[in-house]
Write an enzyme that holds these catalytic residues in place. Structure first.
Site, mmCIF file in Angstrom:
data_model
loop_
_atom_site.group_PDB
_atom_site.id
_atom_site.type_symbol
_atom_site.label_atom_id
_atom_site.label_comp_id
_atom_site.label_asym_id
_atom_site.label_seq_id
_atom_site.Cartn_x
_atom_site.Cartn_y
_atom_site.Cartn_z
ATOM 1 N N ASN A 1 0.869 -1.179 0.000
ATOM 2 C CA ASN A 1 0.000 0.000 0.000
ATOM 3 C C ASN A 1 0.901 1.223 0.000
ATOM 4 O OD1 ASN A 1 -2.119 -1.722 0.344
ATOM 5 N ND2 ASN A 1 -2.565 -1.139 2.456
ATOM 6 N N HIS B 1 -28.396 34.979 -8.267
ATOM 7 C CA HIS B 1 -27.234 35.453 -9.030
ATOM 8 C C HIS B 1 -26.792 34.446 -10.088
ATOM 9 C CE1 HIS B 1 -26.878 38.923 -6.481
ATOM 10 N NE2 HIS B 1 -26.878 38.153 -5.403
#
Ligand code: F6R
Length: 607
Positions: free
Chosen positions: A100, A504
């Site tokens: 890993n 907006h």
């Protein structure tokens, strides 16, 4: 992401490795493999792109060996295919490695090996390790592994087997967790406790820079220079059933329903009712140091970042200290200014998220003080910080974070209380907050009790291809977390916006096909929020409103979800719980694998 298991003992290794790998599936993976080693039969490897059950089905009948290693891979170097799956072996099939982490200088090492005439079978960084171990001229497996690691730059948790040393596995850790599990005449190893607890709860965690030899009769730990580190195993005080989904159809369901009990645990022993403050011994700061803090910067990723935004509001409101949250994945890349009177807070369930860990390391390298809000005890972030608050959520297996997230919020409330009470927060306000926190577990339970009503709403939301989640100020991080949970397990496009910003731009997207889930608590912004609901309704947008009983929504057409009232500062977590349930039931309606959403991993251990 990637998971490691290993076994040496008196039983056949393969079934135990497969079982261990299936316990790591939640971490996210795209391929899996195992290698076994018998005293005389030599090394055998099976691996493929696909699920652990496909690997199990593919194992040949005679796949015997009483030592073995296994791996679930999340592709980083090279695509997810059978060849790139771990374990990786050397040219003669003598050495097997599972790994890993990431080898940073893999490209240079691959070139060097190829120039030396080595045939590399895969595209991975890990394969170089198998060749380096095989080519080492050291006499022992331990020596060969140390030799190989001496030229490696990067991070690793790894396990190595060699046909000439069939009684042992050698493991090493540098930045990626490895835990040794002690059994009766057998030993296990895994990158995650979840893979061990079925067999043993007597474990030893390796430290970065440490290696170990594992045989059926025990383990020894050492440093690369050969000095023994005398690490002892300890018996964990854990409830093994917490690692099982039990009656529940998924871990996420189980973990959502565990929230009241988990919330009680994080509060236990941490409320000082007499002085109306928090009692967080693990911060390792006295009152003078606590008072000296001028700013708080919170760092986390994904949901941990969103709950960090909730935490920043709590800190500003209760402690009146300027506070903000930032995605840990971005922080390091802007050469941040680290100030001595800023308290940095790293938030992480797993304690393994690499972006968060690297941010912590960057801050500490520059002399900053970091505390952690971490769930997994002894994890990399928990070890790296100067102090912290363990979340005590219990193991969280589902990718979608629920009970850890709730306890992160409560952890921030405790921190804000403690920081507030050495400043201007009155004892009366402190006691008010403590009473509110004490009520929380029962109120979370109340929200969860309405699961079936929420499921009915979720079934309708599941039809939409696209949704908005909107909220303001305290409600905005709630909306962000709601959208996050919804998108990650339902795969629907869910976008969070400040309610005030709708006009907006995004209002252009509102239509009968695009529902909005609006967070409208009974606070000073309720009237403005309700105004926005009318704007959405006027454009035919279907509405689900998460609010408090008694809030007059002015007749706006909507599905209404009322959550219990608490102190306003604590509203965000009670508003968040129904959003988890909505996401869960939408995903269930759509038939998705809730605990293992596509493309996602539980612990994101790559940048
Ligand atoms: C969302 C989720 C992720 C994590 C993120 C950080 O439900 O689970 O967004 O919150 O990957 O993970 P930890 O908390 O382990 O650092």
């Amino acid at each position: 992401m990637c998971g490691i298991v290993g076994y040496v003992g008196t039983q056949q290794a393969a079934p135990l490795l497969i079982e261990g790998l299936s316990r790591l599936e939640h971490r996210g993976y795209d391929s899996a493999g195992v290698a076994v080693l018998g005293q005389t039969a030599g090394l055998k490897v099976a691996k493929l792109a696909g699920r652990v059950r496909d690997l199990d089905d593919s194992l040949p009948k005679r796949f015997s060996g009483r030592a073995g290693i296994g791996h679930t891979r999340w592709a980083t170097h090279g695509p997810a295919n059978d060849v790139n799956a771990h374990p990786h072996i050397d040219g003669k099939g003598q050495v097997a490695v599972v790994h890993n982490g990431i080898i940073d200088n893999a490209a240079a090492l691959r070139t060097r090996l190829t120039d030396d005439g080595v045939d590399l079978a895969s595209d991975t960084d890990t394969e170089v390790l198998a060749h380096l171990v095989a080519r080492s001229e050291e006499d022992t497996l331990e020596g060969k592994v140390v030799d190989a690691l001496s030229v490696i730059e990067g991070t690793y948790g790894l396990a190595v087997m060699h046909a000439d040393f069939p009684d042992r596995i050698v493991v090493a850790r540098n930045g990626s967790p490895l835990i040794i599990g002690v059994g009766d005449k057998e030993m296990h190893v895994a990158s995650d406790l979840a893979a061990l607890v079925r067999y043993t709860t007597t474990v030893a965690h390796l430290d970065d820079g440490e290696l170990a030899t594992i045989t059926a009769s025990g383990f020894t730990t050492f440093r690369p220079d050969g000095t023994a580190t005398q690490r002892a195993a300890t018996l964990l005080d854990i409830d093994v059933s917490e690692y099982d989904a039990g009656e529940h159809e998924s871990y996420m369901h189980k973990e959502m329903l565990e929230q009241p009990a988990a919330a009680e645990r994080v509060l236990r022993g941490r409320l000082d009712e007499r002085f109306g403050t928090g009692h967080l011994g693990g911060l390792n700061m006295d009152a003078r140091e606590t008072r000296a803090i001028r700013r708080v910067k919170i760092l986390g990723c994904g949901s941990a970042y969103y709950v960090g935004q909730m935490g920043a509001s709590l800190l500003e409101e209760l402690a009146r200290i300027p506070a903000d949250a930032e995605a840990a994945s971005e922080f390091r890349y802007r050469n941040p200014i680290i100030e001595p009177d800023t308290l940095y807070v790293a938030v992480s369930q797993s304690g393994e998220t690499l972006d968060t860990l690297l941010a912590v390391q960057e801050i500490r390298r520059k002399g900053g003080r970091v505390i952690g809000l971490v769930n997994v005890v002894g994890s990399a972030i928990a070890r790296e910080v100067d102090g912290g608050i363990y979340l005590h959520s219990g193991p969280e297996v589902a990718v979608a974070s629920t009970k850890a997230l709730t306890n992160m919020f409560i952890g921030f409330a405790l921190l804000a209380l403690q920081l507030g009470r050495v400043r201007d927060l009155s004892i009366a306000d402190g006691k008010r907050l403590i009473a509110g926190l004490t009520r929380l577990p029962g109120q979370i339970e109340e929200v969860l009790a309405a699961e079936q009503d929420l499921a009915a709403i979720a079934r309708d939301l599941a039809d939409a291809e696209s949704l908005f989640f909107v909220g303001r100020v305290r409600g905005f991080p709630v909306a962000r977390e709601g959208a996050q949970k919804f998108k990650e397990i339902s795969y629907r496009h869910a976008e969070a916006y400040q309610t005030s910003e709708l006009k907006h731009g995004p209002l252009a997207l509102i239509s009968p096909e695009v529902p909005t889930v609006a967070i409208v608590p009974d606070d000073e912004l309720a009237d403005r929020n309700i105004g926005a609901l009318h704007e959405i309704a006027a454009r035919g947008g279907p509405l689900v409103v998460v609010t408090h009983a008694g809030v007059d929504l002015g007749g706006v057409p909507c599905r209404r979800i009322d959550v219990p009232r608490n102190e306003r500062e604590l509203d965000p977590i009670l508003l968040t719980i129904p959003l988890q349930v909505l996401a869960y039931h939408a995903a269930l309606t759509l038939g998705h694998d809730i605990d293992k959403p596509r493309n996602l991993a539980k612990s994101v251990t790559v940048e």
